[in-house]
Design a protein around this motif. Structure first.
Motif, PDB file in Angstrom:
ATOM      1  N   LEU A 129     -12.720  -7.361   1.862  1.00  0.00           N
ATOM      2  CA  LEU A 129     -13.612  -6.970   0.780  1.00  0.00           C
ATOM      3  C   LEU A 129     -12.867  -6.627  -0.502  1.00  0.00           C
ATOM      4  O   LEU A 129     -13.484  -6.483  -1.550  1.00  0.00           O
ATOM      5  N   GLY A 130     -11.549  -6.462  -0.425  1.00  0.00           N
ATOM      6  CA  GLY A 130     -10.775  -6.121  -1.601  1.00  0.00           C
ATOM      7  C   GLY A 130      -9.433  -5.531  -1.211  1.00  0.00           C
ATOM      8  O   GLY A 130      -9.001  -5.644  -0.060  1.00  0.00           O
ATOM      9  N   ILE A 131      -8.795  -4.919  -2.193  1.00  0.00           N
ATOM     10  CA  ILE A 131      -7.488  -4.278  -2.009  1.00  0.00           C
ATOM     11  C   ILE A 131      -7.633  -2.804  -2.360  1.00  0.00           C
ATOM     12  O   ILE A 131      -8.619  -2.401  -2.980  1.00  0.00           O
ATOM     13  N   CYS A 132      -6.637  -2.014  -1.984  1.00  0.00           N
ATOM     14  CA  CYS A 132      -6.693  -0.595  -2.333  1.00  0.00           C
ATOM     15  C   CYS A 132      -5.289  -0.019  -2.391  1.00  0.00           C
ATOM     16  O   CYS A 132      -4.314  -0.667  -2.001  1.00  0.00           O
ATOM     17  N   LEU A 133      -5.224   1.196  -2.862  1.00  0.00           N
ATOM     18  CA  LEU A 133      -4.018   2.011  -2.790  1.00  0.00           C
ATOM     19  C   LEU A 133      -4.255   3.087  -1.757  1.00  0.00           C
ATOM     20  O   LEU A 133      -5.365   3.609  -1.644  1.00  0.00           O
ATOM     21  N   ALA A 134      -3.209   3.429  -1.009  1.00  0.00           N
ATOM     22  CA  ALA A 134      -3.332   4.500  -0.024  1.00  0.00           C
ATOM     23  C   ALA A 134      -1.976   5.167   0.176  1.00  0.00           C
ATOM     24  O   ALA A 134      -0.945   4.503   0.129  1.00  0.00           O
ATOM     25  N   PRO A 135      -1.985   6.471   0.406  1.00  0.00           N
ATOM     26  CA  PRO A 135      -0.731   7.171   0.717  1.00  0.00           C
ATOM     27  C   PRO A 135      -0.182   6.708   2.062  1.00  0.00           C
ATOM     28  O   PRO A 135      -0.935   6.429   2.996  1.00  0.00           O
ATOM     29  N   GLU A 136       1.125   6.642   2.148  1.00  0.00           N
ATOM     30  CA  GLU A 136       1.786   6.172   3.368  1.00  0.00           C
ATOM     31  C   GLU A 136       1.393   7.003   4.592  1.00  0.00           C
ATOM     32  O   GLU A 136       1.194   6.450   5.682  1.00  0.00           O
ATOM     33  N   LEU A 137       1.270   8.314   4.438  1.00  0.00           N
ATOM     34  CA  LEU A 137       0.932   9.149   5.583  1.00  0.00           C
ATOM     35  C   LEU A 137      -0.455   8.835   6.150  1.00  0.00           C
ATOM     36  O   LEU A 137      -0.690   8.969   7.345  1.00  0.00           O
ATOM     37  N   ILE A 138      -1.371   8.397   5.310  1.00  0.00           N
ATOM     38  CA  ILE A 138      -2.720   8.013   5.765  1.00  0.00           C
ATOM     39  C   ILE A 138      -2.641   6.752   6.621  1.00  0.00           C
ATOM     40  O   ILE A 138      -3.457   6.531   7.509  1.00  0.00           O
ATOM     41  N   LEU A 139      -1.646   5.909   6.366  1.00  0.00           N
ATOM     42  CA  LEU A 139      -1.559   4.598   7.015  1.00  0.00           C
ATOM     43  C   LEU A 139      -0.956   4.625   8.408  1.00  0.00           C
ATOM     44  O   LEU A 139      -1.004   3.609   9.101  1.00  0.00           O
ATOM     45  N   LYS A 140      -0.402   5.742   8.826  1.00  0.00           N
ATOM     46  CA  LYS A 140       0.238   5.804  10.148  1.00  0.00           C
ATOM     47  C   LYS A 140      -0.728   5.299  11.216  1.00  0.00           C
ATOM     48  O   LYS A 140      -1.822   5.818  11.375  1.00  0.00           O
ATOM     49  N   GLY A 141      -0.317   4.248  11.928  1.00  0.00           N
ATOM     50  CA  GLY A 141      -1.120   3.686  13.001  1.00  0.00           C
ATOM     51  C   GLY A 141      -2.280   2.830  12.540  1.00  0.00           C
ATOM     52  O   GLY A 141      -3.121   2.439  13.338  1.00  0.00           O
ATOM     53  N   ARG A 142      -2.362   2.517  11.228  1.00  0.00           N
ATOM     54  CA  ARG A 142      -3.495   1.748  10.694  1.00  0.00           C
ATOM     55  C   ARG A 142      -3.058   0.499   9.938  1.00  0.00           C
ATOM     56  O   ARG A 142      -3.791   0.000   9.104  1.00  0.00           O
ATOM     57  N   THR A 143      -1.866  -0.008  10.214  1.00  0.00           N
ATOM     58  CA  THR A 143      -1.358  -1.127   9.411  1.00  0.00           C
ATOM     59  C   THR A 143      -1.362  -2.469  10.138  1.00  0.00           C
ATOM     60  O   THR A 143      -0.960  -3.471   9.557  1.00  0.00           O
ATOM     61  N   GLU A 144      -1.817  -2.508  11.364  1.00  0.00           N
ATOM     62  CA  GLU A 144      -1.747  -3.729  12.153  1.00  0.00           C
ATOM     63  C   GLU A 144      -2.556  -4.881  11.548  1.00  0.00           C
ATOM     64  O   GLU A 144      -2.133  -6.032  11.597  1.00  0.00           O
ATOM     65  N   ASN A 145      -3.696  -4.574  10.936  1.00  0.00           N
ATOM     66  CA  ASN A 145      -4.580  -5.626  10.446  1.00  0.00           C
ATOM     67  C   ASN A 145      -4.602  -5.776   8.932  1.00  0.00           C
ATOM     68  O   ASN A 145      -5.503  -6.404   8.380  1.00  0.00           O
ATOM     69  N   VAL A 146      -3.635  -5.158   8.254  1.00  0.00           N
ATOM     70  CA  VAL A 146      -3.536  -5.276   6.804  1.00  0.00           C
ATOM     71  C   VAL A 146      -2.084  -5.546   6.413  1.00  0.00           C
ATOM     72  O   VAL A 146      -1.172  -5.362   7.216  1.00  0.00           O
ATOM     73  N   LYS A 147      -1.893  -5.957   5.185  1.00  0.00           N
ATOM     74  CA  LYS A 147      -0.551  -6.135   4.635  1.00  0.00           C
ATOM     75  C   LYS A 147      -0.281  -4.942   3.718  1.00  0.00           C
ATOM     76  O   LYS A 147      -1.063  -4.646   2.816  1.00  0.00           O
ATOM     77  N   VAL A 148       0.808  -4.250   3.961  1.00  0.00           N
ATOM     78  CA  VAL A 148       1.187  -3.076   3.179  1.00  0.00           C
ATOM     79  C   VAL A 148       2.398  -3.438   2.332  1.00  0.00           C
ATOM     80  O   VAL A 148       3.416  -3.886   2.861  1.00  0.00           O
ATOM     81  N   LEU A 149       2.269  -3.252   1.025  1.00  0.00           N
ATOM     82  CA  LEU A 149       3.363  -3.571   0.110  1.00  0.00           C
ATOM     83  C   LEU A 149       3.697  -2.363  -0.760  1.00  0.00           C
ATOM     84  O   LEU A 149       2.798  -1.615  -1.171  1.00  0.00           O
ATOM     85  N   GLU A 150       4.969  -2.209  -1.035  1.00  0.00           N
ATOM     86  CA  GLU A 150       5.406  -1.220  -2.026  1.00  0.00           C
ATOM     87  C   GLU A 150       4.747  -1.596  -3.346  1.00  0.00           C
ATOM     88  O   GLU A 150       4.657  -2.761  -3.710  1.00  0.00           O
ATOM     89  N   THR A 151       4.260  -0.608  -4.045  1.00  0.00           N
ATOM     90  CA  THR A 151       3.642  -0.830  -5.344  1.00  0.00           C
ATOM     91  C   THR A 151       4.740  -0.937  -6.398  1.00  0.00           C
ATOM     92  O   THR A 151       5.741  -0.254  -6.334  1.00  0.00           O
ATOM     93  N   ASN A 152       4.531  -1.855  -7.343  1.00  0.00           N
ATOM     94  CA  ASN A 152       5.507  -2.073  -8.401  1.00  0.00           C
ATOM     95  C   ASN A 152       4.864  -1.737  -9.742  1.00  0.00           C
ATOM     96  O   ASN A 152       3.931  -2.427 -10.143  1.00  0.00           O
ATOM     97  N   PRO A 153       5.320  -0.681 -10.430  1.00  0.00           N
ATOM     98  CA  PRO A 153       6.432   0.192 -10.086  1.00  0.00           C
ATOM     99  C   PRO A 153       6.078   1.111  -8.911  1.00  0.00           C
ATOM    100  O   PRO A 153       4.903   1.388  -8.671  1.00  0.00           O
ATOM    101  N   PRO A 154       7.107   1.594  -8.209  1.00  0.00           N
ATOM    102  CA  PRO A 154       6.858   2.481  -7.069  1.00  0.00           C
ATOM    103  C   PRO A 154       6.100   3.735  -7.501  1.00  0.00           C
ATOM    104  O   PRO A 154       6.301   4.243  -8.604  1.00  0.00           O
ATOM    105  N   SER A 155       5.229   4.203  -6.628  1.00  0.00           N
ATOM    106  CA  SER A 155       4.424   5.393  -6.914  1.00  0.00           C
ATOM    107  C   SER A 155       4.495   6.355  -5.737  1.00  0.00           C
ATOM    108  O   SER A 155       4.614   5.925  -4.589  1.00  0.00           O
ATOM    109  N   TYR A 156       4.393   7.632  -6.049  1.00  0.00           N
ATOM    110  CA  TYR A 156       4.512   8.672  -5.030  1.00  0.00           C
ATOM    111  C   TYR A 156       3.529   9.793  -5.320  1.00  0.00           C
ATOM    112  O   TYR A 156       3.067   9.957  -6.439  1.00  0.00           O
ATOM    113  N   ARG A 157       3.274  10.577  -4.295  1.00  0.00           N
ATOM    114  CA  ARG A 157       2.604  11.856  -4.462  1.00  0.00           C
ATOM    115  C   ARG A 157       3.503  12.893  -3.793  1.00  0.00           C
ATOM    116  O   ARG A 157       4.238  12.575  -2.853  1.00  0.00           O
ATOM    117  N   THR A 158       3.467  14.114  -4.273  1.00  0.00           N
ATOM    118  CA  THR A 158       4.226  15.192  -3.650  1.00  0.00           C
ATOM    119  C   THR A 158       3.241  16.120  -2.961  1.00  0.00           C
ATOM    120  O   THR A 158       2.350  16.684  -3.606  1.00  0.00           O
TER     121      THR A 158
END
Length: 176
Positions: free
Chosen positions: A123-152
């Motif tokens: 249905l589209g693309i999204c941004l998500a924090p890496e910690l949210i993705l734990k165990g949820r990446t099998e059916n999607v492609k996860v790419l580093e965002t350019n430029p890299p982005s972070y949250r603290t």
């Protein structure tokens, strides 16, 4: 919580789920003793930075750009985007603001995992924090965002003079 409870059996934990504003408000009003938020924090709380968490681009595996090394943030202006509501989507909004783009939002959901499922279903693309993705990446492609982005992510408590001594001990325990 289990480890800290072994040291202090008298401690009772109650979990409050909410967005960062909800958590800050609960702390300021004395409803909660300690919380996890992202920085910067505009509220009147003492914060202790914990971890830097990457904000990643999530694409369907079959997306034409899924083979890129990194995903250009500016593509969020033209590709169909799945987003959390604006009032709760601080991390993605910060990425878009820093890149000076308006995302092409076509779907909104209140749930991070529903957003990932929507990406899985093309249905589209999204941004998500890496910690949210734990165990949820099998059916999607996860790419580093350019430029890299972070949250603290940080621990937040009311300033020490208002904090329970056991809360301060828990904060110190988490930091160690």
């Amino acid at each position: 919580m289990n480890e800290f409870k072994k040291l202090h059996n008298e401690v009772e934990f109650g979990l409050i789920n909410g967005n960062y504003d909800d958590i800050s408000k609960a702390l300021e009003e004395g409803v909660a003793d300690i919380g996890f938020i992202t920085l910067p924090c505009a509220s009147n709380l003492k914060v202790y930075p914990l971890i830097k968490d990457r904000i990643l681009s999530i694409l369907p595996k079959t997306h034409p750009l899924a083979n890129l090394e990194t995903f250009p943030v500016d593509k969020f202006a033209t590709e169909p985007v799945i987003s959390l509501p604006e009032e709760t989507d601080f991390d993605s909004r910060k990425v878009f603001k820093n890149a000076n783009i308006s995302p092409n939002i076509v779907y909104r959901t209140n749930d991070d995992y529903a957003m990932i499922s929507m990406v899985e279903n093309n249905l589209g693309i999204c941004l998500a924090p890496e910690l949210i993705l734990k165990g949820r990446t099998e059916n999607v492609k996860v790419l580093e965002t350019n430029p890299p982005s972070y949250r603290t992510i940080a621990i937040a408590i009311p300033y020490e003079k208002h904090a329970n001594p056991l809360t301060l001990e828990l904060a110190d325990y988490i930091l160690k």
